[in-house]
Scaffold this active site. Structure first.
Site, PDB file in Angstrom:
ATOM      1  CD1 TRP A 101      -2.106  -2.203   1.903  1.00 23.21           C
ATOM      2  CD2 TRP A 101      -2.948  -1.349   0.005  1.00 23.21           C
ATOM      3  NE1 TRP A 101      -3.102  -3.038   1.455  1.00 23.21           N
ATOM      4  CE2 TRP A 101      -3.632  -2.550   0.305  1.00 23.21           C
ATOM      5  CE3 TRP A 101      -3.299  -0.638  -1.148  1.00 23.21           C
ATOM      6  CZ2 TRP A 101      -4.652  -3.054  -0.507  1.00 23.21           C
ATOM      7  CZ3 TRP A 101      -4.313  -1.137  -1.956  1.00 23.21           C
ATOM      8  CH2 TRP A 101      -4.986  -2.326  -1.638  1.00 23.21           C
ATOM      9  CG  ASP A 169      -3.262   3.887   4.084  1.00 26.15           C
ATOM     10  OD1 ASP A 169      -4.351   3.713   4.659  1.00 26.15           O
ATOM     11  OD2 ASP A 169      -2.921   3.242   3.068  1.00 26.15           O
ATOM     12  CE  LYS A 193      -8.486  -3.258   3.688  1.00 26.19           C
ATOM     13  NZ  LYS A 193      -7.777  -2.356   2.797  1.00 26.19           N
TER      14      LYS A 193
HETATM   15  C1  LIG Z   1      -7.162  -1.882   1.765  1.00 29.12           C
HETATM   16  C2  LIG Z   1      -6.131  -0.831   1.900  1.00 29.12           C
HETATM   17  C3  LIG Z   1      -6.023   0.210   0.974  1.00 29.12           C
HETATM   18  C4  LIG Z   1      -6.894   0.312  -0.253  1.00 29.12           C
HETATM   19  O1  LIG Z   1      -8.182   0.643   0.079  1.00 29.12           O
HETATM   20  P1  LIG Z   1      -9.297   0.914  -1.041  1.00 29.12           P
HETATM   21  O2  LIG Z   1     -10.394   1.499  -0.222  1.00 29.12           O
HETATM   22  O3  LIG Z   1      -9.626  -0.400  -1.656  1.00 29.12           O
HETATM   23  O4  LIG Z   1      -8.752   1.858  -2.035  1.00 29.12           O
HETATM   24  C5  LIG Z   1      -5.055   1.180   1.203  1.00 29.12           C
HETATM   25  N1  LIG Z   1      -4.246   1.124   2.264  1.00 29.12           N
HETATM   26  C6  LIG Z   1      -4.311   0.125   3.165  1.00 29.12           C
HETATM   27  C7  LIG Z   1      -3.371   0.118   4.327  1.00 29.12           C
HETATM   28  C8  LIG Z   1      -5.255  -0.877   3.013  1.00 29.12           C
HETATM   29  O5  LIG Z   1      -5.324  -1.868   3.912  1.00 29.12           O
END
Ligand SMILES: *Cc1c(COP(=O)(O)O)cnc(C)c1O
Length: 360
Positions: A101, A169, A193
């Site tokens: 990511w 993030d 998540k």
């Molecule tokens: C799942 C995830 C993403 C991507 O998320 P989307 O909503 O599918 O764009 C980005 N960063 C992390 C750490 C993730 O776990």
């Protein structure tokens, strides 16, 4: 009704009581005669839901007054581009590369032709740790980290200190522990998540950072646009925000984020103990001091893919799904977000112990 234990990485498990409350209100929202999904985003009925979700996030996550909470769309992946579009001032931007990511975020900053500096990376060792020293320059336009690496199962225990605005993030560990806001300047997460269904992206951004944006950035891509309109500049993902409000109320009933953090530590300890006490049958991917409390990624000794599949299948037969590891590292991954119960984690640990005893 039989519900499985869902260890999938995302979209992920949600508390049953939240789903049931949504179900109860789905057709006729609190006597209004229509579903919240059918309500105008300008209606009083929706406005209350929207503002309650914002209020509860600020309250539970202890977001300081000088930050705004925004509800955006496009997932965390859109933030990979929005962050540089809004925060770059033409100077250097800095990243810690701790997995797929972060790499994707770095790629977007490069597409925008920015001067990108990767100050630390754990790529060499297969992203099995958070680098022990991460030295961001104080004069960078921003410093960027991924607080929890969903695929590799690593997590920061403390945030690096820098005078540059720290961008986080937190897609896979938002709301799982209290944040030290004195270190953070912009935190974002796709909701799917740890916070609700897919379709909503939560951005928590310091107000002063919103003024950096240049004239040539279109309206929808400007944090300021959304902040000025209370995240109602255009139609927000109303149903997702409603679900988010229910999740926040559930977290409050659970005792808030401090309590949830304690439970998360217990849940993770059950699985890591199972791995550590398996006499080498299970091998954790992350180095011990970088272990994630949210995603437990592990292999069976010698990366025995046949045994790994057998365990994933056995788990599924026993009502535990979503355990197949990400294709980039194989093995297994148990995602144990806030909504995963201790009972679910214990059931998995028992299954793992039985399996190891039979196969070792
Ligand atoms: C799942 C995830 C993403 C991507 O998320 P989307 O909503 O599918 O764009 C980005 N960063 C992390 C750490 C993730 O776990």
């Amino acid at each position: 009704m039989s519900r499985v234990y869902n260890f999938g990485a995302g979209p992920a498990t949600m508390p049953l009581e939240v789903l049931e409350e949504a179900q109860k209100n789905l057709v006729d929202f609190k006597g209004h005669g229509l579903s919240i999904m059918e309500a105008s985003h300008r209606s009083k009925m929706y406005d209350e839901v929207h503002n309650e979700a914002l209020f509860l996030i600020k309250e539970l996550y202890k977001v300081p007054q000088d930050f705004d909470v925004l509800f955006l769309q496009g997932g965390a992946s859109t933030q990979f581009a929005m962050v540089p579009m809004n925060l770059s001032q033409g100077g250097r931007v800095e990243y810690a590369d701790t997995g797929s990511w972060s790499s994707k975020a770095i790629k977007e900053a490069k597409i925008l032709n920015l001067d990108v500096n990767i100050v630390a990376s754990s790529k060499e060792s297969g992203y099995d740790k958070i680098p022990s020293t991460i030295d961001f320059s104080d004069d960078a336009d921003y410093a960027y980290i991924t607080s929890n690496n969903t695929i590799y199962g690593t997590q920061y225990k403390t945030f690096p200190t820098t005078k540059a605005p720290l961008v986080i993030d937190a897609s896979s560990d938002i709301f799982s522990y209290p944040i030290d806001w004195s270190k953070a300047d912009l935190l974002f997460a796709g909701a799917q998540k740890n916070a609700g269904p897919s379709g909503v992206t939560i951005v928590i951004i310091k107000k002063e950072l919103q003024d950096r944006v240049k004239e040539n950035i279109p309206s929808m891509f400007r944090y300021k646009t959304h902040a000025e309109k209370n995240s109602l500049y255009n139609t927000p993902p109303t149903f997702g925000i409603y679900m988010l409000s229910l999740i926040m109320k559930w977290m409050k009933r659970e005792g808030g984020i401090e309590e949830i953090a304690k439970i998360n530590a217990k849940k993770a300890a059950i699985l890591y103990d199972t791995i550590d006490n398996s006499q080498g049958f299970f091998v954790g991917h992350a180095q011990k001091d970088s272990r994630s409390l949210m995603n437990v990624s592990f292999n069976i000794k010698d990366k025995d893919a046949a045994l790994e599949s057998e365990l994933v299948e056995l788990a599924a037969k026993n009502g535990m799904i979503g355990l197949k590891g990400h294709r980039s590292i194989g093995g297994l991954r148990a995602s144990i977000y806030n909504a995963m119960s201790i009972e679910g984690v214990k059931a998995l640990a028992d299954l793992m112990q039985d399996f190891a005893a039979k196969k070792a």
